[in-house]
Write a protein that holds these residues in place. Structure first.
Motif, PDB file in Angstrom:
ATOM      1  N   THR A   1       0.849  -1.179   0.000  1.00 32.74           N
ATOM      2  CA  THR A   1       0.000   0.000   0.000  1.00 32.74           C
ATOM      3  C   THR A   1       0.888   1.233   0.000  1.00 32.74           C
ATOM      4  OG1 THR A   1      -1.728  -1.145   1.238  1.00 32.74           O
ATOM      5  CG2 THR A   1      -1.798   1.260   1.254  1.00 32.74           C
ATOM      6  N   ILE A   2       0.591   2.162  -0.895  1.00 40.51           N
ATOM      7  CA  ILE A   2       1.268   3.455  -0.928  1.00 40.51           C
ATOM      8  C   ILE A   2       0.275   4.499  -0.422  1.00 40.51           C
ATOM      9  CG2 ILE A   2       2.317   5.240  -2.366  1.00 40.51           C
ATOM     10  CD1 ILE A   2       3.085   3.044  -4.363  1.00 40.51           C
ATOM     11  N   ILE A   3       0.692   5.245   0.605  1.00 41.52           N
ATOM     12  CA  ILE A   3      -0.143   6.316   1.143  1.00 41.52           C
ATOM     13  C   ILE A   3       0.509   7.647   0.776  1.00 41.52           C
ATOM     14  CG2 ILE A   3      -1.131   7.372   3.219  1.00 41.52           C
ATOM     15  CD1 ILE A   3      -0.919   4.593   4.547  1.00 41.52           C
ATOM     16  N   GLY A   4      -0.228   8.482   0.067  1.00 36.56           N
ATOM     17  CA  GLY A   4       0.300   9.772  -0.346  1.00 36.56           C
ATOM     18  C   GLY A   4      -0.697  10.882  -0.118  1.00 36.56           C
ATOM     19  N   LYS A   5      -0.219  12.035   0.282  1.00 35.28           N
ATOM     20  CA  LYS A   5      -1.157  13.128   0.573  1.00 35.28           C
ATOM     21  C   LYS A   5      -1.611  13.885  -0.669  1.00 35.28           C
ATOM     22  CE  LYS A   5       2.380  16.329   2.253  1.00 35.28           C
ATOM     23  NZ  LYS A   5       2.754  17.175   3.384  1.00 35.28           N
TER      24      LYS A   5
ATOM     25  N   LEU B   1      -3.353   2.030  -3.659  1.00 33.47           N
ATOM     26  CA  LEU B   1      -3.051   3.451  -3.555  1.00 33.47           C
ATOM     27  C   LEU B   1      -4.049   4.112  -2.617  1.00 33.47           C
ATOM     28  CD1 LEU B   1      -2.467   4.244  -7.326  1.00 33.47           C
ATOM     29  CD2 LEU B   1      -0.709   4.016  -5.560  1.00 33.47           C
ATOM     30  N   LYS B   2      -3.553   4.774  -1.610  1.00 33.93           N
ATOM     31  CA  LYS B   2      -4.378   5.584  -0.700  1.00 33.93           C
ATOM     32  C   LYS B   2      -3.978   7.027  -0.955  1.00 33.93           C
ATOM     33  CE  LYS B   2      -6.246   2.217   1.760  1.00 33.93           C
ATOM     34  NZ  LYS B   2      -7.646   1.936   1.763  1.00 33.93           N
TER      35      LYS B   2
ATOM     36  N   LYS C   1       1.483  -1.321  17.839  1.00 37.46           N
ATOM     37  CA  LYS C   1       0.248  -1.906  17.325  1.00 37.46           C
ATOM     38  C   LYS C   1       0.325  -2.218  15.830  1.00 37.46           C
ATOM     39  CE  LYS C   1      -2.799   0.130  20.729  1.00 37.46           C
ATOM     40  NZ  LYS C   1      -4.024   0.897  20.972  1.00 37.46           N
ATOM     41  N   LYS C   2       1.489  -1.895  15.237  1.00 39.87           N
ATOM     42  CA  LYS C   2       1.679  -2.073  13.794  1.00 39.87           C
ATOM     43  C   LYS C   2       0.523  -1.449  13.017  1.00 39.87           C
ATOM     44  CE  LYS C   2       4.521  -6.168  14.187  1.00 39.87           C
ATOM     45  NZ  LYS C   2       4.763  -7.531  13.744  1.00 39.87           N
ATOM     46  N   SER C   3       0.277  -0.169  13.324  1.00 39.63           N
ATOM     47  CA  SER C   3      -0.816   0.519  12.660  1.00 39.63           C
ATOM     48  C   SER C   3      -0.471   1.989  12.423  1.00 39.63           C
ATOM     49  CB  SER C   3      -2.096   0.421  13.496  1.00 39.63           C
ATOM     50  OG  SER C   3      -1.934   1.105  14.732  1.00 39.63           O
ATOM     51  N   LEU C   4      -1.274   2.610  11.590  1.00 44.81           N
ATOM     52  CA  LEU C   4      -1.096   4.020  11.252  1.00 44.81           C
ATOM     53  C   LEU C   4      -2.405   4.753  11.535  1.00 44.81           C
ATOM     54  CD1 LEU C   4       0.508   3.578   7.716  1.00 44.81           C
ATOM     55  CD2 LEU C   4       1.705   4.116   9.839  1.00 44.81           C
ATOM     56  N   VAL C   5      -2.269   6.023  11.870  1.00 41.44           N
ATOM     57  CA  VAL C   5      -3.434   6.896  12.000  1.00 41.44           C
ATOM     58  C   VAL C   5      -3.368   7.862  10.826  1.00 41.44           C
ATOM     59  CG1 VAL C   5      -4.577   8.643  13.406  1.00 41.44           C
ATOM     60  CG2 VAL C   5      -3.442   6.703  14.509  1.00 41.44           C
ATOM     61  N   LEU C   6      -4.445   7.877  10.017  1.00 39.95           N
ATOM     62  CA  LEU C   6      -4.500   8.776   8.860  1.00 39.95           C
ATOM     63  C   LEU C   6      -5.275  10.025   9.213  1.00 39.95           C
ATOM     64  CD1 LEU C   6      -5.251   6.194   6.034  1.00 39.95           C
ATOM     65  CD2 LEU C   6      -3.054   7.002   6.848  1.00 39.95           C
TER      66      LEU C   6
END
Length: 93
Positions: A31-35, A75-76, A88-93
């Protein structure tokens, strides 16, 4: 155990990392996270040719949307990572 990869940043290096992983038979999710709200693009070309009107926007993209879908690269877009929670192996968006 199946590993998964999240790439923070939709720039050239993040995009190329995802391509490299798939070409080298990585089977986990990517997964690619881009603003930004568009596909990863070539920044040097943007500043040199696009702004001067020598190339069109579509030619700036490193790969097409179809490429990402065919290679199971999520793609995010238009998302920003606010926090990385390592424990927690997590992200906050």
């Amino acid at each position: 155990m199946k590993n998964n990869v999240v790439i923070i940043g939709g720039g050239h290096s993040g995009c190329m990392a995802s391509i490299f992983l798939r070409k080298n038979k990585f089977h986990g999710s990517i997964t690619i996270i881009g603003k930004e709200d568009h596909l990863p693009y070539q920044r040097p070309e943007l500043s040199k040719k696009f702004l001067s009107g020598k190339i069109i926007q579509k030619s700036l993209y490193i790969k097409s949307y179809d490429f990402f879908m065919k290679n199971n690269i999520n793609l995010k877009l238009n998302q920003e990572v606010a926090e990385v929670k390592h424990s927690k192996k997590s992200l906050v968006l």
